[in-house]
Design an enzyme around this catalytic site. Structure first.
Site, short mmCIF file in Angstrom:
data_model
loop_
_atom_site.label_atom_id
_atom_site.label_comp_id
_atom_site.label_asym_id
_atom_site.label_seq_id
_atom_site.Cartn_x
_atom_site.Cartn_y
_atom_site.Cartn_z
CG HIS A 139 0.25 6.21 -0.68
ND1 HIS A 139 -0.73 6.93 -1.31
CD2 HIS A 139 -0.38 5.53 0.32
CE1 HIS A 139 -1.91 6.71 -0.71
NE2 HIS A 139 -1.72 5.86 0.28
CG HIS B 257 -1.85 1.15 1.32
ND1 HIS B 257 -3.18 1.07 0.98
CD2 HIS B 257 -1.65 2.43 1.71
CE1 HIS B 257 -3.74 2.26 1.13
NE2 HIS B 257 -2.84 3.10 1.59
CD GLU B 258 1.41 3.64 3.69
OE1 GLU B 258 1.65 4.71 3.10
OE2 GLU B 258 0.32 3.41 4.27
CD GLU C 58 -5.85 5.26 0.22
OE1 GLU C 58 -4.89 6.04 0.38
OE2 GLU C 58 -6.03 4.27 0.94
ZN ZN Z 1 -3.21 5.22 1.67
#
Ligand code: ZN
Length: 498
Positions: A265, A261-262, A291
């Site tokens: 980003h 997830h990170e 996101e």
């Molecule tokens: Zn996030």
């Protein structure tokens, strides 16, 4: 020096101050000794004050006045648009209102912590009422059309309105509620126990997250990964991006999916055109689009069969004992278990958006003045029952679970769902444009996808607005249909439903 050059110089310094503030924040969550908290708060607030003063200065006002009349190229026009937007907002809100909000939310946070611990919503209600009142005052001074909630949405997702959100969300809800019900009634239930009841040495887990981040193309010469209690990403510039994750010895999924997830980003931050460094156009378009990048890697890639075709043998090599006898197919089903639950942050990709809709509807009604704070628990529990079929046994597991309201953040939640919807729409487009994308992923080759995202999305920084970006990349505005089709195809197979 002409007005544009002056604006660029002034805003570059603001960005420097904000980056320093970001780095101090990153340090606070990772390495700062506990006794450093008080002086750190002063340091951060001094930097915030300086950058606020520069942004709202008379010089800035005059430069913007001149530049708004000038004919500029596309990028410079976008730059002036972004600076002007922040300037307008910050000069419109009276200092007294900002101070009041800072004071009230500073008090609200510990009150929320103990109200949640004691399961006493009534203890949090008075300060929450104050926060909502201040938010309503803010919407009035900023100005809005149709709904005051529009002024708050725009903070996180530029140009998004209640009308658009209602249309997207009601279509989505209509499709999701029956899907959740069908999954719950299915006799096929994956066994996911082994994910969280065996021992997975932490150093090996860490090693695996690094392997995956390297395969994704995260550049460790321009970034790093560290541990934090609540994982986040902080980008100071495309050349310095900090990821965080958390590792639990008896949980094989938490660290891995946090890193994916990170990492999503982080790739966004690293992928921005270096020519936009030290400008207001560096970084992502909006929270929703940001996101979409994290969700794309976490869910569309990280929870796919293709990904695990390549990575499962590697995972098994690292954890031969706890994964003994578990096939790739079993592992894939286990990480895609759907189960209505009370806590949003633990929700799966099917039920997650219903948690968001419930919060959005409550926030909107509070800001529009249609709901009283004391009635939140009843509305929360009633909607949980109707969307997910479960009723929280306490407010701790219900309306007191999230930190956002105590911070004064209203209008933030919808961006999580927008991210999920955008992620599928982008991934579908990538599948059409990148040759045999899924076969490549199944061979562990993640760079073709990363390069496509770099070129189509990341490189452009903050030049476009979310809707412009979506139309350019996917050929149409955001549409919830693709997300629903994706869920039905994937979970239809796992749960044997049609
Ligand atoms: Zn996030």
């Amino acid at each position: 020096m002409d007005a544009l050059a002056q604006l660029k110089e002034l805003t570059a310094e603001i960005i420097d101050l904000r980056a320093a503030q970001g780095l101090l924040g990153w340090d606070l969550e990772t390495y700062m000794p506990p006794e450093g908290a008080e002086t750190r708060a002063h340091q951060r607030s001094t930097l915030a004050k300086l950058s606020h003063q520069m942004l709202t200065s008379e010089t800035m006002g005059n430069l913007l006045k001149t530049l708004r009349k000038q004919k500029l190229d596309r990028i410079d026009q976008a730059l002036v648009r972004e600076v002007a937007k922040e300037y307008d907002r910050e000069t419109k809100i009276p200092v007294k209102l900002v101070q009041e909000m800072t004071e009230v939310t500073a008090k609200a946070h510990p009150i929320w912590v103990s109200a949640r611990k004691d399961n006493k919503f009534s203890n949090f209600a008075p300060v929450l009422e104050k926060i909502i009142d201040l938010n309503r005052q803010t919407t009035k001074v900023i100005g809005y059309q149709d709904s005051p909630y529009n002024a708050l949405l725009d903070l996180y997702e530029p140009t998004l309105t209640v009308k658009q959100t209602d249309t997207l969300f009601s279509a989505l809800k209509k499709d999701l509620v029956p899907l959740v019900k069908a999954i719950q009634e299915s006799p096929k239930k994956p066994d996911a126990g082994f994910l969280r009841n065996k021992t997975y040495p932490e150093d090996k887990q860490w090693e695996f997250t690094i392997t995956v981040l390297e395969a994704m193309g995260f550049d460790f010469a321009r970034g790093r990964q560290d541990k934090a209690a609540h994982p986040f990403t902080m980008g100071m510039s495309s050349r310095d991006v900090r990821l965080t994750t958390r590792v639990f010895k008896t949980d094989i999924v938490s660290a891995l999916f946090s890193s994916l997830h990170e990492g999503g980003h982080g790739l966004y931050e690293q992928g921005v055109d270096p020519a936009l460094a030290r400008t207001f156009l560096d970084g992502g378009v909006s929270l929703g689009i940001h996101e979409s990048q994290s969700r794309l890697w976490e869910n569309l890639v990280g929870r796919s069969k293709a990904f695990w075709t390549y990575f499962y043998p590697k995972l098994k090599k690292l954890f031969p004992k706890p994964l003994d006898g578990i096939t790739m197919q079993q592992f894939y089903k286990a990480i895609n278990t759907v189960e209505p639950s009370f806590i949003r942050v633990e929700a799966d990709e099917v039920t997650y958006n219903l948690h968001i809709m419930l919060r959005y509807e409550i926030e909107k009604a509070l800001i529009e003045g249609d709901l009283k704070v004391k009635d939140i628990p009843a509305v929360w529990n009633k909607n949980m029952k109707s969307y997910l079929g479960i009723t929280p046994p306490s407010d701790t597991l219900g309306c007191l679970q999230d930190v956002h309201w105590s911070h004064g953040s209203f209008g933030y939640f919808p961006t999580y769902t927008l991210g999920n919807l955008h992620s599928v729409q982008f991934f579908n487009t990538a599948k059409k444009q990148v040759k045999s994308l899924e076969d490549q992923i199944a061979k562990g080759k993640l760079l073709p996808l990363k390069n496509w995202l770099n070129q189509e999305i990341h490189h452009h920084g903050h030049v476009e607005l979310p809707d412009e970006l979506s139309r350019r990349v996917t050929g149409e505005p955001l549409n919830s249909r693709y997300f629903v089709e994706y869920l039905w195809a994937k979970y239809g197979e796992i749960y044997g439903i049609k």
